[in-house]
Design a protein around this motif. Sequence first.
Motif, PDB file in Angstrom:
ATOM      1  N   GLU A   1       0.832  -1.204   0.000  1.00  0.00           N
ATOM      2  CA  GLU A   1       0.000   0.000   0.000  1.00  0.00           C
ATOM      3  C   GLU A   1       0.870   1.258   0.000  1.00  0.00           C
ATOM      4  OE1 GLU A   1      -4.000   1.498   2.318  1.00  0.00           O
ATOM      5  OE2 GLU A   1      -2.363   0.662   3.512  1.00  0.00           O
ATOM      6  N   GLY A   2       0.574   2.167  -0.909  1.00  0.00           N
ATOM      7  CA  GLY A   2       1.308   3.423  -0.984  1.00  0.00           C
ATOM      8  C   GLY A   2       2.548   3.375  -1.856  1.00  0.00           C
ATOM      9  N   LEU A   3       2.948   2.188  -2.287  1.00  0.00           N
ATOM     10  CA  LEU A   3       4.126   2.062  -3.141  1.00  0.00           C
ATOM     11  C   LEU A   3       3.731   2.156  -4.611  1.00  0.00           C
ATOM     12  CD1 LEU A   3       5.996  -0.917  -1.435  1.00  0.00           C
ATOM     13  CD2 LEU A   3       6.485   1.511  -1.204  1.00  0.00           C
ATOM     14  N   GLU A   4       4.597   2.753  -5.386  1.00  0.00           N
ATOM     15  CA  GLU A   4       4.356   2.831  -6.825  1.00  0.00           C
ATOM     16  C   GLU A   4       4.823   1.514  -7.437  1.00  0.00           C
ATOM     17  OE1 GLU A   4       5.694   5.442 -10.746  1.00  0.00           O
ATOM     18  OE2 GLU A   4       6.136   6.175  -8.737  1.00  0.00           O
ATOM     19  N   LYS A   5       3.873   0.792  -7.988  1.00  0.00           N
ATOM     20  CA  LYS A   5       4.204  -0.509  -8.551  1.00  0.00           C
ATOM     21  C   LYS A   5       4.603  -0.379 -10.024  1.00  0.00           C
ATOM     22  CE  LYS A   5       1.264  -3.086  -5.391  1.00  0.00           C
ATOM     23  NZ  LYS A   5       0.167  -4.068  -5.242  1.00  0.00           N
ATOM     24  N   LYS A   6       5.742  -0.975 -10.348  1.00  0.00           N
ATOM     25  CA  LYS A   6       6.243  -0.921 -11.712  1.00  0.00           C
ATOM     26  C   LYS A   6       5.450  -1.878 -12.571  1.00  0.00           C
ATOM     27  CE  LYS A   6      10.592  -1.186 -14.279  1.00  0.00           C
ATOM     28  NZ  LYS A   6      12.041  -1.461 -14.183  1.00  0.00           N
ATOM     29  N   SER A   7       4.920  -1.384 -13.706  1.00  0.00           N
ATOM     30  CA  SER A   7       4.171  -2.254 -14.593  1.00  0.00           C
ATOM     31  C   SER A   7       5.030  -2.612 -15.797  1.00  0.00           C
ATOM     32  CB  SER A   7       2.878  -1.555 -15.026  1.00  0.00           C
ATOM     33  OG  SER A   7       3.046  -0.798 -16.148  1.00  0.00           O
TER      34      SER A   7
END
Length: 220
Positions: free
Chosen positions: A200-206
């Motif tokens: 939660e709150g982390l920018e997930k790399k796509s």
Amino acid sequence: MSKKISAESIKELRSKTGAGMMDCKKALEATEGKVDLAIENLRKKGLASANKKSSRIATEGIIESYIHAGSRLGVMVELNCETDFVARQSEFHKLAKNIAMQLAACQFVQYIAVDEVPEEFIVKEIEIEMAKEDLLKKPINVKKQIVEGRIQKRLKEISLMSQSFIKNPEISIEDLVKQHIALLGENIKVRRFQRFILGEGLEKKSYDFTQEVSNMIYNK
């Protein structure tokens, strides 16, 4: 002549309510052995005594945790009581665990009780509801009544104490706590809680799989 109360009936009532043996016996005698009515009577007495204790200071207690299956969601809750003696009781620990599980199941809950919801949150919700299309053509007095009802519903949705207990939807978390106040004889308060959601709150790399394959081919 009053109906004779069996030891089995007293034991059954005690297991269902957690009340003392003599209290169970008296409740059954007063209701002529009818267990359901006896439970109702004990609950009423329990809630009344709990209300008297609710203003007493509670600074002891425990911090309980619950980690959901898969370890992607966790909850920590601080449950307070008046003495270290009650804090060590198995019933108190079970209550804390049940509340932690409830918080894990009800992820929309943000506050402990309705009266703890900030005024600015309520004002913002009123603005949102007043501007909804289904209310635009309604008379102002009707509009206000509808909005008031929606706001009260919304406040209960985000408040822990207003939730139906997941293990027994017939009672609320507030009722559950009050039952334990009556059972353990001390004030009990949910002081605070924290919910943890993995990532939660982390920018997930796509990843673009097609582009990744192309890069591998042309970069050889």
